[in-house]
Design a protein around this motif. Sequence first.
Motif, short mmCIF file in Angstrom:
data_model
loop_
_atom_site.label_atom_id
_atom_site.label_comp_id
_atom_site.label_asym_id
_atom_site.label_seq_id
_atom_site.Cartn_x
_atom_site.Cartn_y
_atom_site.Cartn_z
N LEU A 38 0.83 -1.20 0.00
CA LEU A 38 0.00 0.00 0.00
C LEU A 38 0.87 1.25 0.00
CD1 LEU A 38 -2.76 1.42 0.24
CD2 LEU A 38 -2.58 1.15 2.71
N ASN A 39 1.88 1.28 0.84
CA ASN A 39 2.77 2.44 0.90
C ASN A 39 3.53 2.64 -0.42
OD1 ASN A 39 2.01 2.99 3.54
ND2 ASN A 39 3.68 1.84 4.42
N LEU A 40 3.97 1.54 -1.02
CA LEU A 40 4.68 1.64 -2.30
C LEU A 40 3.78 2.19 -3.39
CD1 LEU A 40 6.74 -1.69 -2.42
CD2 LEU A 40 7.56 0.60 -1.87
N LEU A 41 2.54 1.72 -3.44
CA LEU A 41 1.62 2.17 -4.48
C LEU A 41 1.17 3.61 -4.24
CD1 LEU A 41 -0.35 -1.11 -5.07
CD2 LEU A 41 1.27 -0.01 -6.62
N LYS A 42 1.03 4.01 -2.99
CA LYS A 42 0.72 5.41 -2.70
C LYS A 42 1.87 6.31 -3.14
CE LYS A 42 -2.63 5.11 1.04
NZ LYS A 42 -2.88 5.38 2.47
N GLU A 43 3.09 5.84 -2.93
CA GLU A 43 4.27 6.59 -3.35
C GLU A 43 4.35 6.66 -4.89
OE1 GLU A 43 9.13 6.22 -3.06
OE2 GLU A 43 7.93 5.33 -1.46
N ALA A 44 4.05 5.56 -5.55
CA ALA A 44 4.10 5.52 -7.01
C ALA A 44 3.04 6.42 -7.64
CB ALA A 44 3.94 4.09 -7.51
N LYS A 45 1.85 6.40 -7.10
CA LYS A 45 0.70 7.19 -7.57
C LYS A 45 0.20 6.81 -8.96
CE LYS A 45 1.96 11.17 -4.84
NZ LYS A 45 2.72 12.40 -4.86
N SER A 46 1.08 6.29 -9.81
CA SER A 46 0.72 5.99 -11.19
C SER A 46 1.34 4.66 -11.60
CB SER A 46 1.25 7.10 -12.10
OG SER A 46 1.15 6.73 -13.45
N ILE A 47 0.67 3.99 -12.52
CA ILE A 47 1.19 2.73 -13.05
C ILE A 47 2.59 2.94 -13.63
CG2 ILE A 47 0.88 1.02 -14.90
CD1 ILE A 47 -2.17 1.28 -14.41
N TYR A 48 2.81 4.08 -14.24
CA TYR A 48 4.08 4.36 -14.90
C TYR A 48 5.25 4.48 -13.93
CZ TYR A 48 0.94 5.13 -18.75
OH TYR A 48 -0.03 4.95 -19.69
N ALA A 49 4.98 4.75 -12.67
CA ALA A 49 6.05 4.90 -11.67
C ALA A 49 6.28 3.62 -10.86
CB ALA A 49 5.72 6.06 -10.74
N ILE A 50 5.45 2.62 -11.04
CA ILE A 50 5.55 1.39 -10.24
C ILE A 50 6.93 0.77 -10.34
CG2 ILE A 50 4.78 -1.02 -10.09
CD1 ILE A 50 1.93 -0.02 -10.57
N ASN A 51 7.45 0.59 -11.54
CA ASN A 51 8.73 -0.07 -11.70
C ASN A 51 9.84 0.65 -10.96
OD1 ASN A 51 10.29 -2.23 -12.77
ND2 ASN A 51 11.18 -0.79 -14.22
N THR A 52 9.89 1.96 -11.07
CA THR A 52 10.93 2.74 -10.40
C THR A 52 10.80 2.67 -8.89
OG1 THR A 52 11.00 4.26 -12.27
CG2 THR A 52 11.95 5.04 -10.20
N VAL A 53 9.60 2.90 -8.38
CA VAL A 53 9.38 2.91 -6.93
C VAL A 53 9.61 1.52 -6.35
CG1 VAL A 53 7.64 3.20 -5.12
CG2 VAL A 53 7.82 4.89 -6.96
N PHE A 54 9.05 0.50 -6.97
CA PHE A 54 9.21 -0.86 -6.44
C PHE A 54 10.67 -1.29 -6.48
CE2 PHE A 54 4.83 -1.04 -6.08
CZ PHE A 54 4.37 -2.28 -5.66
#
Length: 103
Positions: free
Chosen positions: A5-21
């Motif tokens: 949940l925290n990672l996805l809140k930080e990502a905010k967008s599908i496009y940022a998932i790879n970088t944040v994760f």
Amino acid sequence: GEFALNLLKEAKSIYAINTVFATRMKEELLPIQDVCSKLASEFDEHKKFSVEYLGIDTSFNPSLDKSGSIAAAIENLEEVRGDFGQCGSLSAAAAITTSLQSI
């Protein structure tokens, strides 16, 4: 659960998932990997046990409560419209899976 949940809140967008994760999962997992690798080599040095460290399973496990639900976490992304299963959910799940498999 909560970590996702925290990672996805930080990502905010599908496009940022790879970088944040990639960044945050490595921050959390590399110290654990170092400890496990060291322990495996120490066991091997003492010849007491044959231990081979094969890596860390990065997959998310299902949570039993709503606050830890990966589906509920996915609903926080900008591209997901409404509840899990609606527009954007499959793309988000695919992005998460791809990111986790690359770690």
